[in-house]
Design an enzyme around this catalytic site. Structure first.
Site, PDB file in Angstrom:
ATOM      1  N   GLY A  41       0.560  -4.739  -9.413  1.00  0.00           N
ATOM      2  CA  GLY A  41       0.865  -5.809  -8.452  1.00  0.00           C
ATOM      3  C   GLY A  41      -0.285  -6.702  -8.061  1.00  0.00           C
ATOM      4  O   GLY A  41      -0.075  -7.817  -7.587  1.00  0.00           O
ATOM      5  N   ASP A 100      -2.279  -5.387  -3.893  1.00  0.00           N
ATOM      6  CA  ASP A 100      -1.374  -6.396  -3.357  1.00  0.00           C
ATOM      7  C   ASP A 100      -0.921  -6.021  -1.947  1.00  0.00           C
ATOM      8  O   ASP A 100      -0.929  -6.835  -1.041  1.00  0.00           O
ATOM      9  CB  ASP A 100      -0.169  -6.599  -4.291  1.00  0.00           C
ATOM     10  CG  ASP A 100       0.526  -5.293  -4.695  1.00  0.00           C
ATOM     11  OD1 ASP A 100       0.085  -4.210  -4.271  1.00  0.00           O
ATOM     12  OD2 ASP A 100       1.522  -5.365  -5.435  1.00  0.00           O
ATOM     13  N   ASP A 103       0.910   0.186   1.737  1.00  0.00           N
ATOM     14  CA  ASP A 103       2.201   0.655   2.250  1.00  0.00           C
ATOM     15  C   ASP A 103       1.985   2.061   2.819  1.00  0.00           C
ATOM     16  O   ASP A 103       1.449   2.209   3.913  1.00  0.00           O
ATOM     17  CB  ASP A 103       3.184   0.600   1.068  1.00  0.00           C
ATOM     18  CG  ASP A 103       4.623   0.836   1.453  1.00  0.00           C
ATOM     19  OD1 ASP A 103       5.077   0.245   2.438  1.00  0.00           O
ATOM     20  OD2 ASP A 103       5.311   1.601   0.751  1.00  0.00           O
ATOM     21  N   LYS A 131       1.397  -3.251   5.428  1.00  0.00           N
ATOM     22  CA  LYS A 131       2.685  -2.891   6.037  1.00  0.00           C
ATOM     23  C   LYS A 131       2.453  -1.608   6.832  1.00  0.00           C
ATOM     24  O   LYS A 131       2.814  -0.518   6.394  1.00  0.00           O
ATOM     25  CB  LYS A 131       3.708  -2.659   4.916  1.00  0.00           C
ATOM     26  CG  LYS A 131       5.150  -2.861   5.296  1.00  0.00           C
ATOM     27  CD  LYS A 131       6.091  -2.288   4.250  1.00  0.00           C
ATOM     28  CE  LYS A 131       6.303  -3.149   3.043  1.00  0.00           C
ATOM     29  NZ  LYS A 131       7.308  -2.560   2.106  1.00  0.00           N
ATOM     30  N   ASP A 159       6.846  -7.002  -6.942  1.00  0.00           N
ATOM     31  CA  ASP A 159       8.154  -6.976  -7.595  1.00  0.00           C
ATOM     32  C   ASP A 159       9.144  -6.089  -6.865  1.00  0.00           C
ATOM     33  O   ASP A 159       8.780  -5.277  -6.009  1.00  0.00           O
ATOM     34  CB  ASP A 159       8.004  -6.465  -9.029  1.00  0.00           C
ATOM     35  CG  ASP A 159       7.757  -4.959  -9.073  1.00  0.00           C
ATOM     36  OD1 ASP A 159       6.829  -4.498  -8.385  1.00  0.00           O
ATOM     37  OD2 ASP A 159       8.506  -4.253  -9.766  1.00  0.00           O
ATOM     38  N   ARG A 165       7.913 -11.009  -9.671  1.00  0.00           N
ATOM     39  CA  ARG A 165       6.442 -11.104  -9.679  1.00  0.00           C
ATOM     40  C   ARG A 165       5.939 -12.534  -9.824  1.00  0.00           C
ATOM     41  O   ARG A 165       4.855 -12.863  -9.366  1.00  0.00           O
ATOM     42  CB  ARG A 165       5.861 -10.292 -10.841  1.00  0.00           C
ATOM     43  CG  ARG A 165       5.966  -8.787 -10.683  1.00  0.00           C
ATOM     44  CD  ARG A 165       4.959  -8.115 -11.612  1.00  0.00           C
ATOM     45  NE  ARG A 165       5.290  -6.736 -11.921  1.00  0.00           N
ATOM     46  CZ  ARG A 165       4.948  -5.681 -11.174  1.00  0.00           C
ATOM     47  NH1 ARG A 165       4.279  -5.859 -10.057  1.00  0.00           N
ATOM     48  NH2 ARG A 165       5.278  -4.459 -11.534  1.00  0.00           N
TER      49      ARG A 165
HETATM   50  P1  IMP Z   1       1.475   3.070  -1.357  1.00  0.00           P
HETATM   51  O1  IMP Z   1       0.746   4.103  -2.143  1.00  0.00           O
HETATM   52  O2  IMP Z   1       2.760   3.590  -0.797  1.00  0.00           O
HETATM   53  O3  IMP Z   1       0.624   2.376  -0.321  1.00  0.00           O
HETATM   54  O4  IMP Z   1       1.980   2.062  -2.428  1.00  0.00           O
HETATM   55  C1  IMP Z   1       1.459   0.858  -2.585  1.00  0.00           C
HETATM   56  C2  IMP Z   1       2.162   0.222  -3.759  1.00  0.00           C
HETATM   57  O5  IMP Z   1       3.576   0.196  -3.543  1.00  0.00           O
HETATM   58  C3  IMP Z   1       1.730  -1.202  -3.874  1.00  0.00           C
HETATM   59  O6  IMP Z   1       0.635  -1.290  -4.744  1.00  0.00           O
HETATM   60  C4  IMP Z   1       2.950  -1.870  -4.435  1.00  0.00           C
HETATM   61  O7  IMP Z   1       2.911  -1.763  -5.842  1.00  0.00           O
HETATM   62  C5  IMP Z   1       4.110  -1.047  -3.967  1.00  0.00           C
HETATM   63  N1  IMP Z   1       4.817  -1.624  -2.814  1.00  0.00           N
HETATM   64  C6  IMP Z   1       4.844  -1.164  -1.558  1.00  0.00           C
HETATM   65  N2  IMP Z   1       5.592  -1.951  -0.759  1.00  0.00           N
HETATM   66  C7  IMP Z   1       6.046  -2.942  -1.549  1.00  0.00           C
HETATM   67  C8  IMP Z   1       6.874  -4.097  -1.297  1.00  0.00           C
HETATM   68  O8  IMP Z   1       7.342  -4.379  -0.187  1.00  0.00           O
HETATM   69  N3  IMP Z   1       7.116  -4.885  -2.361  1.00  0.00           N
HETATM   70  C9  IMP Z   1       6.632  -4.629  -3.610  1.00  0.00           C
HETATM   71  N4  IMP Z   1       5.851  -3.579  -3.881  1.00  0.00           N
HETATM   72  C10 IMP Z   1       5.561  -2.733  -2.856  1.00  0.00           C
HETATM   73 MG    MG Z   2       0.962  -1.628  -6.656  1.00  0.00          MG
END
Ligand code: IMP
Ligand code: MG
Length: 184
Positions: A41, A100, A103, A131, A159, A165
């Site tokens: 991303g 990107d 989360d 987020k 995406d 994307r």
């Molecule tokens: P984490 O390990 O849960 O913080 O995941 C992060 C990854 O989840 C990011 O690099 C994104 O690829 C994906 N991701 C999390 N939220 C979103 C979203 O709202 N839209 C798209 N991709 C997301």
């Molecule tokens: Mg990602």
């Protein structure tokens, strides 16, 4: 195309990316840090950030890392897997790890901890979107573009199941995607 509403326009994103480049230019110990993008991303964000940085005198090296906290058959792996490492030697280098969106924080924390093992002299994290409502690990990025609510966002490299994307802006899906897709 999936039904969506724009959260951040191209102009708004460009202004924030420029501000992030300025902050990195100000803080980095020299003008050639290594920017490490988390695949997939971050590829649009990093492409714009290197060019915004160039206008400020930064000449970064670029590399990528891939992390997933899902297995290839889409089952939660429990722990994050590094499935593509950097090619550059990071020993003694100044490194900025970019993603990107932050989360749950599992991917960025795993990537950061992994990169620390490469022995950089300076390491910072930078995400275009944060987020915080979904965080499950105690992690803050050093540089954040925008905070977003708990919605699924697409565009500018992000995406939903592979779609969206290429949108030049960042938008919230009107309907959340079914389930949480494997994320990279
Ligand atoms: P984490 O390990 O849960 O913080 O995941 C992060 C990854 O989840 C990011 O690099 C994104 O690829 C994906 N991701 C999390 N939220 C979103 C979203 O709202 N839209 C798209 N991709 C997301
Ligand atoms: Mg990602």
């Amino acid at each position: 195309m999936l039904s969506h509403r724009i959260l951040f326009s191209e102009a708004a994103i460009a202004a924030r990316v420029k501000a992030l480049a300025e902050a990195i230019r100000r803080d980095a110990p020299h003008t050639a840090p290594v920017l490490v993008g988390l695949l997939t991303g971050s590829f649009v964000f990093i492409a714009d950030l290197v060019r915004a940085g160039h206008r400020l005198g930064l000449e970064p090296l670029v590399d990528f890392i891939a992390v997933s906290h899902y297995t290839h058959d889409c089952q939660p792996a429990g722990t994050a897997l590094i499935y593509k490492d950097v090619a550059l030697d990071l020993r003694g280098r100044a490194v900025v790890l970019l993603d990107d969106i932050l989360d749950s924080g599992i991917s960025l924390r795993a990537a950061r901890d992994h990169l620390m093992g490469h022995d950089p002299s300076w390491l910072r994290t930078c995400v275009l979107l944060d987020k915080p409502a979904r965080r499950v690990v105690d992690l803050h990025a050093d540089y954040v573009g925008f905070e977003v609510p708990d919605v699924w966002v697409i565009g500018y490299g992000l995406d939903a199941g592979g779609a969206g994307r290429a949108l030049p802006y960042i938008a919230a899906l009107d309907e959340p995607p079914p389930g949480r897709k494997p994320t990279t």
